[in-house]
Design an enzyme around this catalytic site. Sequence first.
Site, PDB file in Angstrom:
ATOM      1  N   ASP A   7      80.686 -21.097  48.229  1.00  0.00           N
ATOM      2  CA  ASP A   7      80.595 -19.790  48.876  1.00  0.00           C
ATOM      3  C   ASP A   7      81.789 -19.701  49.821  1.00  0.00           C
ATOM      4  OD1 ASP A   7      79.541 -17.302  49.734  1.00  0.00           O
ATOM      5  OD2 ASP A   7      78.609 -18.276  51.458  1.00  0.00           O
ATOM      6  N   GLU A  68      82.103 -17.842  44.247  1.00  0.00           N
ATOM      7  CA  GLU A  68      81.743 -16.434  44.350  1.00  0.00           C
ATOM      8  C   GLU A  68      82.980 -15.558  44.258  1.00  0.00           C
ATOM      9  OE1 GLU A  68      78.562 -14.902  47.151  1.00  0.00           O
ATOM     10  OE2 GLU A  68      80.351 -14.078  48.117  1.00  0.00           O
ATOM     11  N   ASP A 141      75.030 -20.305  54.494  1.00  0.00           N
ATOM     12  CA  ASP A 141      76.229 -20.428  53.657  1.00  0.00           C
ATOM     13  C   ASP A 141      76.075 -21.565  52.648  1.00  0.00           C
ATOM     14  OD1 ASP A 141      78.248 -18.569  55.260  1.00  0.00           O
ATOM     15  OD2 ASP A 141      77.152 -19.778  56.713  1.00  0.00           O
TER      16      ASP A 141
END
Length: 211
Positions: A7, A68, A141
């Site tokens: 992420d 991502e 996160d």
Amino acid sequence: MRVLGVDPGLTRCGMGTVDAGGARRVSLVDMRVVRSPAELAPHKRLLIIADGLQEVIDAFKPDVVAVERVFAQSNVRSVTGTAQVAGIVMLAAARAGLRLAMHTPSEVKAAVTGNGRADKRQVQVMVQRILRLASLPRPADAADAVAIAIAHSWRGSALSDEEPDQAQHGGAGTLPRATGGDLTPAQRMWAGAERMSRRHGAVAPAAKNDV
């Protein structure tokens, strides 16, 4: 298959590694967040993230890196830092000779929760249930990174004949080619998210407070 999910974020970069087996079985290998102080120069912050990422790759030897996909919304400064970190991840994967996949936030959320608009709390709860953890995965996160890894693991098992390197060159790649009745509810939601993404352009998430 061992998947490293990332992420990307300049202040907080989540990294989650899972092992994936048949019948949608996944187990947690490692989960962490690499942080860089906001007062440092950008290039030094990127070095901290790059060193932390390389440490994870060296320690756990993933087969594929899933990151991502970054979208710009309104906070240009924030998305610039996030995109820079995504570039660091892509470079690290290339140097290590690893396959790379990129997934949109809505695809990941749909895969693990069945809802492409799920919030961070919902993602944390589902990651906890999927991995049978004693408590919610924190920080958020790190949970997001694990969700990315899980989503890629499940997506891989749902595809019937995707080209081996397609994820490297085409981002999320093709939809599962099984019929609608052969997909789980989460996979059907994911398929819808991908169709909407291609038709109208992916909906950008709220920009991270990541400067």
